[in-house]
Scaffold this active site. Structure first.
Site, PDB file in Angstrom:
ATOM      1  N   LYS A  99      11.935   4.356 -10.414  1.00 15.81           N
ATOM      2  CA  LYS A  99      11.543   3.227 -11.265  1.00 15.81           C
ATOM      3  C   LYS A  99      11.166   3.748 -12.650  1.00 15.81           C
ATOM      4  CE  LYS A  99      11.900   0.119  -7.969  1.00 15.81           C
ATOM      5  NZ  LYS A  99      12.721  -1.113  -7.991  1.00 15.81           N
ATOM      6  N   LYS A 125      17.058   6.364  -3.115  1.00 20.79           N
ATOM      7  CA  LYS A 125      17.874   5.141  -3.059  1.00 20.79           C
ATOM      8  C   LYS A 125      18.116   4.651  -4.483  1.00 20.79           C
ATOM      9  CE  LYS A 125      17.253   0.263  -1.805  1.00 20.79           C
ATOM     10  NZ  LYS A 125      17.495  -0.064  -3.213  1.00 20.79           N
ATOM     11  N   ASP A 127      18.715   1.708  -7.243  1.00 21.31           N
ATOM     12  CA  ASP A 127      18.314   0.312  -7.288  1.00 21.31           C
ATOM     13  C   ASP A 127      19.585  -0.545  -7.197  1.00 21.31           C
ATOM     14  OD1 ASP A 127      15.179  -0.329  -8.709  1.00 21.31           O
ATOM     15  OD2 ASP A 127      16.324  -1.646  -7.370  1.00 21.31           O
ATOM     16  N   GLU A 128      19.425  -1.806  -6.839  1.00 22.32           N
ATOM     17  CA  GLU A 128      20.585  -2.659  -6.569  1.00 22.32           C
ATOM     18  C   GLU A 128      21.457  -2.849  -7.800  1.00 22.32           C
ATOM     19  OE1 GLU A 128      17.179  -5.142  -7.852  1.00 22.32           O
ATOM     20  OE2 GLU A 128      17.481  -3.601  -6.332  1.00 22.32           O
ATOM     21  N   HIS A 217      21.919  -3.535   0.956  1.00 19.42           N
ATOM     22  CA  HIS A 217      20.927  -4.236   0.147  1.00 19.42           C
ATOM     23  C   HIS A 217      21.324  -5.711   0.116  1.00 19.42           C
ATOM     24  CE1 HIS A 217      18.253  -5.330  -3.125  1.00 19.42           C
ATOM     25  NE2 HIS A 217      17.720  -4.125  -3.070  1.00 19.42           N
ATOM     26  N   HIS A 250      17.608  -4.477   4.601  1.00 23.67           N
ATOM     27  CA  HIS A 250      16.286  -4.911   4.145  1.00 23.67           C
ATOM     28  C   HIS A 250      15.857  -6.183   4.880  1.00 23.67           C
ATOM     29  CE1 HIS A 250      15.875  -2.525   0.241  1.00 23.67           C
ATOM     30  NE2 HIS A 250      17.014  -2.119   0.757  1.00 23.67           N
ATOM     31  N   LYS A 257       5.590  -7.869  -2.449  1.00 20.06           N
ATOM     32  CA  LYS A 257       5.768  -8.754  -3.621  1.00 20.06           C
ATOM     33  C   LYS A 257       6.811  -9.837  -3.411  1.00 20.06           C
ATOM     34  CE  LYS A 257       9.367  -6.024  -5.834  1.00 20.06           C
ATOM     35  NZ  LYS A 257       9.755  -5.039  -6.843  1.00 20.06           N
ATOM     36  N   GLY A 304       7.153  -3.821  -3.300  1.00 22.42           N
ATOM     37  CA  GLY A 304       5.728  -3.859  -3.606  1.00 22.42           C
ATOM     38  C   GLY A 304       4.879  -3.022  -2.668  1.00 22.42           C
ATOM     39  N   GLN A 324      10.353   1.708   2.222  1.00 21.98           N
ATOM     40  CA  GLN A 324      10.797   2.049   0.869  1.00 21.98           C
ATOM     41  C   GLN A 324       9.672   1.790  -0.128  1.00 21.98           C
ATOM     42  OE1 GLN A 324      11.738   2.358  -2.830  1.00 21.98           O
ATOM     43  NE2 GLN A 324      11.529   0.204  -2.306  1.00 21.98           N
ATOM     44  N   GLY A 327       7.958   1.395  -7.057  1.00 22.88           N
ATOM     45  CA  GLY A 327       6.809   1.396  -7.976  1.00 22.88           C
ATOM     46  C   GLY A 327       5.568   1.964  -7.318  1.00 22.88           C
TER      47      GLY A 327
END
Ligand code: CAP
Ligand code: MG
Length: 379
Positions: A99, A125, A127-128, A217, A250, A257, A304, A324, A327
């Protein structure tokens, strides 16, 4: 009205149960092409959703007969195969997304990978929405990260993996998957909804031929799954992913979050992991899927999360999960490597039934994570 000819009338769908707003429909298998998710979705998730005759419509669940299941491969490895491949017997697996999700250079991305893997994280991983942008080209990222992966494996003695995002136009996607294979990568990642099930099936065939695993994803799912009155349940999507062959998918966190109620997340996990056991039926309209030879898919809990939330996640979802932390790792006050260590320490403490507070007494990375995320007062 013109009467349907008998050979056509014979294969019409039939509503066999109506309870309140819920209707169960049985469609004769002749209506479908085996081995094609696009044809299935065009059949019962197609035009009917736009008919003026219905105000709202939601596809809550689907039950596949054996003949349909047998026309798909399911996961190449599944839970047990992945545990064996990465030599992690019991504890949850860990993953991290560098991130901020986009904008980092390849060097910065590789540096993150080195620190996260060295700190104890099992999987990096993408990000999408990180694919082959100018600031971080796919080929450079793959070459850089797998070199580091090999080095850290030697250094730590632990197996390390990379859910590298190959989502792209299908032939380009296969070219990227081939590069990953040639670099010794075991996993590729696909954004199944934005890429589409047809390309997911194509990637699944490639991965079968190259003995590779697929991390799935679900970016864009909430556009279809969030409205309780209209669209499609995540449960239905999860069934398609397991049937085609996602090794990971997922499912949500409940406490993080992103949306996803507890009963839905538990139902998703159960659907991905069970073989024949009946559903624990939190909702009446859930069908009992017997998965026969289709391997179980690893549930991924993400969104989150940070070390302080790990015990709750493990208590709710058990150990057969991938946790996973993006952040919640990159944001650790002492940096990425400490963030990675704090995540592993939280898992180790929970595996040994030690409270995080107690374990933090002699694990500084966990202590600082608990101070950061409000569970512990600085001394
Ligand atoms: C998480 C994440 C994942 C979401 C996907 C993100 O980052 O990378 O894509 O978890 O949602 O972009 O938000 P953080 P879901 O760890 O930093 O939150 O898992 O519900 O499909
Ligand atoms: Mg993401």
């Amino acid at each position: 009205m013109k009467i349907l000819k008998p050979h056509i009338r014979k294969i019409r769908g039939r509503a066999f149960e109506i309870k309140g707003n819920f209707v169960k429909i049985a469609y004769p298998i002749e209506l479908f092409e085996l081995g094609s998710v696009p044809q299935l979705l065009s059949s019962f998730a197609g035009n009917i959703f736009g008919m003026k005759a219905v105000k709202n419509l939601r596809l809550e669940d689907v039950d596949f007969p054996r003949i349909m299941l047998d026309s798909f491969r399911g996961p190449e490895y599944g839970i047990h195969g992945i545990r064996k491949l990465f030599k992690v017997d019991k504890r949850p697996l860990t993953a991290t997304v560098p991130k901020p999700k986009v904008g980092m250079t390849t060097e910065e991305h590789c540096d993150y990978a080195l620190k996260a893997w060295r700190g104890g994280i099992d999987f990096l991983k993408c990000d999408e929405n990180l694919t082959d942008q100018k600031f971080n080209r796919f080929e450079n990222r793959a070459n850089g990260c797998f070199k580091i992966r090999d080095k850290i494996e030697k250094e730590t003695g632990e197996r390390k993996g990379y859910f590298i995002n190959v989502t792209a136009e299908t032939s380009e996607m296969l070219a990227r998957a081939k590069l990953v294979h040639d670099l010794g990568g075991e996993y590729v990642m696909i954004d199944v909804l934005t890429a589409g099930f047809a390309s997911f099936q194509t990637l699944r065939e490639f991965c079968h031929d190259h003995k590779m695993a697929i991390h799935v994803h679900r970016a864009m799912h909430a556009m279809m799954t969030r409205n309780p009155k209209h669209g499609m349940s995540m449960l239905t999507l999860a069934k398609f992913v397991r049937m085609v062959g996602g090794d990971n998918l997922h499912i949500g966190t409940v406490i993080g979050k992103l949306v996803g109620k507890k009963d839905e997340v538990l139902m998703l996990e159960h659907e991905l992991e069970h073989q024949v056991e009946p559903h624990f039926r939190t909702k009446e309209h859930v069908l009992n899927q017997n998965w026969h030879n289709i391997k179980p898919t690893f549930a991924v809990s993400s969104g989150g999360l940070h070390a302080a939330l790990v015990p709750q996640i493990m208590k709710m979802l058990g150990n057969d999960i991938v946790v996973q932390l993006g952040g919640g790792l990159a944001g650790h006050p002492d940096g990425v490597e400490a963030g990675a260590k704090s995540a592993r320490q939280a898992i180790d403490a929970t595996m040994e039934n030690i409270s995080l507070k107690e374990y933090a007494k002699n694990h500084i990375e966990l202590r600082n994570a608990l101070i950061k995320w409000g569970k512990l007062r600085p001394v």
